[in-house]
Design an enzyme around this catalytic site. Structure first.
Site, PDB file in Angstrom:
ATOM      1  N   ASP A  57     -77.198   0.277 -77.746  1.00  0.00           N
ATOM      2  CA  ASP A  57     -75.962  -0.415 -77.386  1.00  0.00           C
ATOM      3  C   ASP A  57     -74.856   0.230 -78.212  1.00  0.00           C
ATOM      4  O   ASP A  57     -74.798   0.061 -79.436  1.00  0.00           O
ATOM      5  CB  ASP A  57     -76.080  -1.908 -77.704  1.00  0.00           C
ATOM      6  N   ASN A  81     -69.761   7.761 -71.571  1.00  0.00           N
ATOM      7  CA  ASN A  81     -69.687   7.149 -70.243  1.00  0.00           C
ATOM      8  C   ASN A  81     -69.907   5.642 -70.277  1.00  0.00           C
ATOM      9  O   ASN A  81     -69.449   4.927 -69.379  1.00  0.00           O
ATOM     10  CB  ASN A  81     -70.740   7.804 -69.334  1.00  0.00           C
ATOM     11  N   TYR A 144     -59.224  -4.684 -69.120  1.00  0.00           N
ATOM     12  CA  TYR A 144     -59.968  -3.470 -68.772  1.00  0.00           C
ATOM     13  C   TYR A 144     -59.035  -2.259 -68.754  1.00  0.00           C
ATOM     14  O   TYR A 144     -59.318  -1.236 -69.379  1.00  0.00           O
ATOM     15  CB  TYR A 144     -60.643  -3.636 -67.412  1.00  0.00           C
ATOM     16  N   GLY A 145     -57.913  -2.382 -68.054  1.00  0.00           N
ATOM     17  CA  GLY A 145     -56.957  -1.287 -68.010  1.00  0.00           C
ATOM     18  C   GLY A 145     -56.411  -0.950 -69.385  1.00  0.00           C
ATOM     19  O   GLY A 145     -56.246   0.230 -69.726  1.00  0.00           O
ATOM     20  N   ALA A 146     -56.147  -1.978 -70.191  1.00  0.00           N
ATOM     21  CA  ALA A 146     -55.626  -1.744 -71.537  1.00  0.00           C
ATOM     22  C   ALA A 146     -56.637  -0.986 -72.390  1.00  0.00           C
ATOM     23  O   ALA A 146     -56.272  -0.083 -73.163  1.00  0.00           O
ATOM     24  CB  ALA A 146     -55.273  -3.073 -72.198  1.00  0.00           C
ATOM     25  N   LYS A 148     -58.924   1.109 -71.338  1.00  0.00           N
ATOM     26  CA  LYS A 148     -59.012   2.499 -70.877  1.00  0.00           C
ATOM     27  C   LYS A 148     -57.756   3.288 -71.259  1.00  0.00           C
ATOM     28  O   LYS A 148     -57.840   4.478 -71.552  1.00  0.00           O
ATOM     29  CB  LYS A 148     -59.221   2.534 -69.360  1.00  0.00           C
TER      30      LYS A 148
END
Length: 240
Positions: A57, A81, A144-146, A148
């Protein structure tokens, strides 16, 4: 030109883009280590492609330290990934739940890459590639966008740190890509058609599209590409 056998580490390498990436490197004859949390799935995938599985993990410092101890002294390429949109697995709620949801995405998509890259940095020789997302370039993508977007900025720091050793660091940011677990089976036909219509190529992305781009960034042809974020989305998000 044939590249000599290298050692490649792909986190989250048992399914989807991670698996396609691991298989792309195996096609070159490289020694590939795939990691993941789901042991049965990981071992099965590794056996099928001829890779080495290590249960890990990547958000857990102790497990990352154990991973590092199990790897060779030389690691040519690291592909970060592992990750995903943790919001799809978590309920809405009060501020405490909101905090937990944001932390979950930051850990899955940013902290996992930070820990693994830092742990392996002394052994790296060639390249680090991080999996970003089109969500990191668009408003309305929440935690999530933040996470990435933060990954993209941090990758530039890695490029500056490792560049003097000839090691590159880049982000590959997919758009809608078929054959992955990203939507957890919750993608409606209407949403799928909307995502497809947003592309200029009018086709769904394939895991091989992403894997080939990742692979290219680790070759001699890409040795002067670093600190960059490459969108692979069929034109759903274009250069501004």
């Amino acid at each position: 030109m044939r590249i000599e056998m290298r050692t490649i580490v792909v986190t989250g390498g048992a399914v989807g883009i991670g698996r396609a990436t691991a298989e792309r490197f195996r096609a070159d004859g490289d020694a590939v280590v795939i990691t993941g949390r789901r042991e049965e799935l990981l071992v099965k995938a590794a056996a099928e492609m001829g890779a080495t599985p290590v249960v890990c993990d990547a958000t857990d410092p102790e497990q990352v330290e154990r991973l590092v101890r199990e790897l060779p002294e030389r690691v040519d390429v690291l592909v970060n990934n592992a990750g995903g949109n943790a919001d799809l697995d978590r309920p809405d709620g009060d501020l405490r739940q909101l905090k937990a949801n944001w932390i979950a995405n930051l850990e899955a998509n940013l902290i996992s890459a930070v820990l693994t890259t830092t742990g392996l940095a002394p052994r790296l020789t060639t390249a680090v590639v991080h999996l970003g997302s089109i969500a990191g370039a668009r408003s309305g993508s929440g935690s999530y966008g933040a996470s990435k977007a933060a990954l993209g900025l941090w990758s530039a720091d890695v490029a500056a740190e490792l560049g003097p050793r000839g090691i590159t660091s880049n982000v590959v940011a997919p758009g809608f890509t078929a054959e992955t677990e990203f939507f957890r089976g919750k993608l409606s036909d209407e949403r799928r058609q909307m995502l497809l219509a947003a592309t200029l190529t009018k086709r769904e992305g394939q895991v091989g599209d992403i894997a080939d781009t990742i692979h290219f960034l680790t070759t001699p042809a890409a040795r002067h590409i670093t600190g960059q974020l490459l969108h692979v989305n069929g034109g759903a998000h274009t250069t501004r």
